[in-house]
Design a protein around this motif. Sequence first.
Motif, PDB file in Angstrom:
ATOM      1  N   VAL A 182       5.279   6.478  -1.172  1.00 32.39           N
ATOM      2  CA  VAL A 182       6.109   6.944  -0.057  1.00 32.39           C
ATOM      3  C   VAL A 182       7.302   6.029   0.206  1.00 32.39           C
ATOM      4  O   VAL A 182       8.264   6.432   0.866  1.00 32.39           O
ATOM      5  CB  VAL A 182       5.279   7.113   1.232  1.00 32.39           C
ATOM      6  CG1 VAL A 182       4.284   8.244   1.069  1.00 32.39           C
ATOM      7  CG2 VAL A 182       4.567   5.836   1.605  1.00 32.39           C
ATOM      8  N   ILE A 183       7.248   4.784  -0.286  1.00 30.81           N
ATOM      9  CA  ILE A 183       8.411   3.904  -0.278  1.00 30.81           C
ATOM     10  C   ILE A 183       8.455   3.186  -1.618  1.00 30.81           C
ATOM     11  O   ILE A 183       7.512   3.281  -2.427  1.00 30.81           O
ATOM     12  CB  ILE A 183       8.357   2.847   0.860  1.00 30.81           C
ATOM     13  CG1 ILE A 183       7.160   1.910   0.674  1.00 30.81           C
ATOM     14  CG2 ILE A 183       8.341   3.515   2.235  1.00 30.81           C
ATOM     15  CD1 ILE A 183       7.179   0.704   1.611  1.00 30.81           C
ATOM     16  N   GLU A 184       9.536   2.442  -1.854  1.00 29.24           N
ATOM     17  CA  GLU A 184       9.621   1.634  -3.077  1.00 29.24           C
ATOM     18  C   GLU A 184      10.071   0.233  -2.691  1.00 29.24           C
ATOM     19  O   GLU A 184      11.049   0.054  -1.959  1.00 29.24           O
ATOM     20  CB  GLU A 184      10.608   2.239  -4.069  1.00 29.24           C
ATOM     21  CG  GLU A 184      10.683   1.480  -5.391  1.00 29.24           C
ATOM     22  CD  GLU A 184      11.650   2.105  -6.388  1.00 29.24           C
ATOM     23  OE1 GLU A 184      11.958   1.437  -7.397  1.00 29.24           O
ATOM     24  OE2 GLU A 184      12.093   3.244  -6.142  1.00 29.24           O
ATOM     25  N   LEU A 185       9.326  -0.766  -3.174  1.00 33.94           N
ATOM     26  CA  LEU A 185       9.652  -2.161  -2.917  1.00 33.94           C
ATOM     27  C   LEU A 185      10.400  -2.768  -4.098  1.00 33.94           C
ATOM     28  O   LEU A 185      10.218  -2.351  -5.247  1.00 33.94           O
ATOM     29  CB  LEU A 185       8.381  -2.972  -2.675  1.00 33.94           C
ATOM     30  CG  LEU A 185       7.627  -2.720  -1.374  1.00 33.94           C
ATOM     31  CD1 LEU A 185       6.289  -3.451  -1.394  1.00 33.94           C
ATOM     32  CD2 LEU A 185       8.452  -3.162  -0.177  1.00 33.94           C
ATOM     33  N   ARG A 186      11.192  -3.759  -3.804  1.00 32.66           N
ATOM     34  CA  ARG A 186      11.902  -4.481  -4.856  1.00 32.66           C
ATOM     35  C   ARG A 186      10.908  -5.140  -5.810  1.00 32.66           C
ATOM     36  O   ARG A 186      11.094  -5.125  -7.027  1.00 32.66           O
ATOM     37  CB  ARG A 186      12.822  -5.532  -4.222  1.00 32.66           C
ATOM     38  CG  ARG A 186      13.648  -6.324  -5.234  1.00 32.66           C
ATOM     39  CD  ARG A 186      14.609  -7.266  -4.509  1.00 32.66           C
ATOM     40  NE  ARG A 186      15.651  -6.504  -3.810  1.00 32.66           N
ATOM     41  CZ  ARG A 186      15.707  -6.344  -2.476  1.00 32.66           C
ATOM     42  NH1 ARG A 186      14.772  -6.893  -1.705  1.00 32.66           N
ATOM     43  NH2 ARG A 186      16.681  -5.655  -1.920  1.00 32.66           N
TER      44      ARG A 186
ATOM     45  N   PRO B  91       9.834  -5.951   5.186  1.00 31.81           N
ATOM     46  CA  PRO B  91      10.503  -4.640   5.306  1.00 31.81           C
ATOM     47  C   PRO B  91      11.888  -4.615   4.673  1.00 31.81           C
ATOM     48  O   PRO B  91      12.329  -3.579   4.164  1.00 31.81           O
ATOM     49  CB  PRO B  91      10.565  -4.423   6.819  1.00 31.81           C
ATOM     50  CG  PRO B  91       9.357  -5.134   7.338  1.00 31.81           C
ATOM     51  CD  PRO B  91       9.237  -6.374   6.476  1.00 31.81           C
ATOM     52  N   GLY B  92      12.570  -5.765   4.671  1.00 34.35           N
ATOM     53  CA  GLY B  92      13.882  -5.832   4.034  1.00 34.35           C
ATOM     54  C   GLY B  92      13.832  -5.678   2.529  1.00 34.35           C
ATOM     55  O   GLY B  92      14.868  -5.483   1.884  1.00 34.35           O
ATOM     56  N   ASP B  93      12.623  -5.750   1.951  1.00 32.09           N
ATOM     57  CA  ASP B  93      12.460  -5.588   0.505  1.00 32.09           C
ATOM     58  C   ASP B  93      12.259  -4.132   0.103  1.00 32.09           C
ATOM     59  O   ASP B  93      12.078  -3.841  -1.079  1.00 32.09           O
ATOM     60  CB  ASP B  93      11.269  -6.417   0.023  1.00 32.09           C
ATOM     61  CG  ASP B  93      11.484  -7.912   0.201  1.00 32.09           C
ATOM     62  OD1 ASP B  93      12.602  -8.378  -0.091  1.00 32.09           O
ATOM     63  OD2 ASP B  93      10.546  -8.601   0.648  1.00 32.09           O
ATOM     64  N   VAL B  94      12.258  -3.215   1.075  1.00 31.02           N
ATOM     65  CA  VAL B  94      12.166  -1.789   0.769  1.00 31.02           C
ATOM     66  C   VAL B  94      13.509  -1.326   0.212  1.00 31.02           C
ATOM     67  O   VAL B  94      14.542  -1.434   0.881  1.00 31.02           O
ATOM     68  CB  VAL B  94      11.806  -0.965   2.025  1.00 31.02           C
ATOM     69  CG1 VAL B  94      11.799   0.522   1.702  1.00 31.02           C
ATOM     70  CG2 VAL B  94      10.439  -1.398   2.562  1.00 31.02           C
ATOM     71  N   ILE B  95      13.511  -0.828  -1.023  1.00 34.21           N
ATOM     72  CA  ILE B  95      14.765  -0.405  -1.650  1.00 34.21           C
ATOM     73  C   ILE B  95      14.895   1.110  -1.725  1.00 34.21           C
ATOM     74  O   ILE B  95      15.969   1.620  -2.046  1.00 34.21           O
ATOM     75  CB  ILE B  95      14.903  -1.011  -3.066  1.00 34.21           C
ATOM     76  CG1 ILE B  95      13.726  -0.591  -3.957  1.00 34.21           C
ATOM     77  CG2 ILE B  95      15.017  -2.525  -2.997  1.00 34.21           C
ATOM     78  CD1 ILE B  95      13.875  -1.036  -5.408  1.00 34.21           C
TER      79      ILE B  95
ATOM     80  N   LEU C  90       0.837  -1.209   0.000  1.00 33.85           N
ATOM     81  CA  LEU C  90       0.000   0.000   0.000  1.00 33.85           C
ATOM     82  C   LEU C  90       0.869   1.256   0.000  1.00 33.85           C
ATOM     83  O   LEU C  90       0.623   2.195  -0.774  1.00 33.85           O
ATOM     84  CB  LEU C  90      -0.911  -0.006   1.227  1.00 33.85           C
ATOM     85  CG  LEU C  90      -1.798   1.235   1.415  1.00 33.85           C
ATOM     86  CD1 LEU C  90      -2.872   1.290   0.341  1.00 33.85           C
ATOM     87  CD2 LEU C  90      -2.435   1.229   2.804  1.00 33.85           C
ATOM     88  N   LEU C  91       1.883   1.284   0.847  1.00 32.33           N
ATOM     89  CA  LEU C  91       2.771   2.455   0.921  1.00 32.33           C
ATOM     90  C   LEU C  91       3.571   2.609  -0.372  1.00 32.33           C
ATOM     91  O   LEU C  91       3.854   3.730  -0.808  1.00 32.33           O
ATOM     92  CB  LEU C  91       3.703   2.326   2.127  1.00 32.33           C
ATOM     93  CG  LEU C  91       3.008   2.345   3.497  1.00 32.33           C
ATOM     94  CD1 LEU C  91       4.015   2.047   4.604  1.00 32.33           C
ATOM     95  CD2 LEU C  91       2.320   3.685   3.744  1.00 32.33           C
ATOM     96  N   HIS C  92       3.907   1.485  -0.990  1.00 33.78           N
ATOM     97  CA  HIS C  92       4.595   1.538  -2.290  1.00 33.78           C
ATOM     98  C   HIS C  92       3.714   2.193  -3.342  1.00 33.78           C
ATOM     99  O   HIS C  92       4.144   3.117  -4.053  1.00 33.78           O
ATOM    100  CB  HIS C  92       4.983   0.122  -2.726  1.00 33.78           C
ATOM    101  CG  HIS C  92       5.471   0.024  -4.134  1.00 33.78           C
ATOM    102  ND1 HIS C  92       6.809   0.088  -4.482  1.00 33.78           N
ATOM    103  CD2 HIS C  92       4.791  -0.133  -5.319  1.00 33.78           C
ATOM    104  CE1 HIS C  92       6.927  -0.017  -5.795  1.00 33.78           C
ATOM    105  NE2 HIS C  92       5.723  -0.164  -6.324  1.00 33.78           N
TER     106      HIS C  92
END
Length: 263
Positions: free
Chosen positions: A148-152, A161-165, A142-144
Motif C-alpha cells: 500500500v506504500i513504497e519505502l526507499r 515517514p519521510g522515507d515513503v517514496i 509492514l505497509l510496504h
Amino acid sequence: MKKFGLYAFALVALTACSAGEEAPLETLTVAATAVPHAEILDVVKPLLAKNGVKLEVQVYKDYAQPNDRVASKLVDVNYFQTAPFLEAYNREHGTRLTPVIGVHIEPLGAYSQRYESLKALPVGAVVAIPNEPSNNSRALILLHHAGVIELRDSDNPLALPGDVIANPRKLVLREYDSERLPELLERVDLAVINTNYALEAGLDPIRDALTLERRESPYVNFLVARPDNVRDPKVLKLAAALTRPEVKVFIQTRYRGAVLPAF
C-alpha cells in the motif's frame, strides 16, 4: 546491536542449585507489559522459586517506563521490547541497556473495523501507526510489504515517514502512542497495532489482522538488563527459565501463532 544471549551461562546458573540444597529466595524485579510478557513471566515464577529466585513482576501500560526504571536502577530487568527499539532508546538517552536473551516474536498487524481487506481502503484513508522509534518503522515496513506504500529502503529497521517514496492511495499516516491504537480503531480506517496491545483489546491477530508481519520477523522480544547486572546469577536464571521447553509450549498453545517462540 548483536543478538547475544549468554545462553550457556544461563543454563549453568539455572541448574547450579542441587535438589537437596535450600537457600533463602533472592528477589529479582522485572518490568513488563501485560500481554504476553507478564503472562509468560508467570509461567517461570515457580521455576525460579525452585532455584532460589523470587520474581516480582511490575506491569506497565506504556513503552517508556520499563526502560527508564531499569536505567534508573529502580527495577533490575525488563521484558517488553525488540532490539531496534532498545537501540533507539539507548541512542536517545545515552544509556547502555543490554539484551540478555531473545524469547518471543510478536508479528505486528494492521486492523480495521471498516474494511475487510487492504484493497478496500479508499483514497485518503486515515491510517494510525505507532509513534515510537522502531515501532513506527515496523508499521511502515509492514505497509510496504502489503503493497500500500513504497519505502526507499524496506530493510532499514529505523525507516521514517519521510522515507515513503510512493503512496498511490494518498494514505494519511497519523502517529499515536502505541497503547492508544486499539481505542482509535473505530475512528480511523486502519490501525497498525502491536500484538501485545491487540491481544489486550480482545483482537485475534491471526483472525482479525488484514496483514501481519512475516513469520521470519527479525523483531524478537528480549529480556534486557544493564551492563552492571547482565551477568547477575538471578538474571541468568531468569534467562534460562524463559527459554525452557515448557515456556515454548505455553507460547504455542496460549497464543496460537499470534506470538511465536524465538528459541
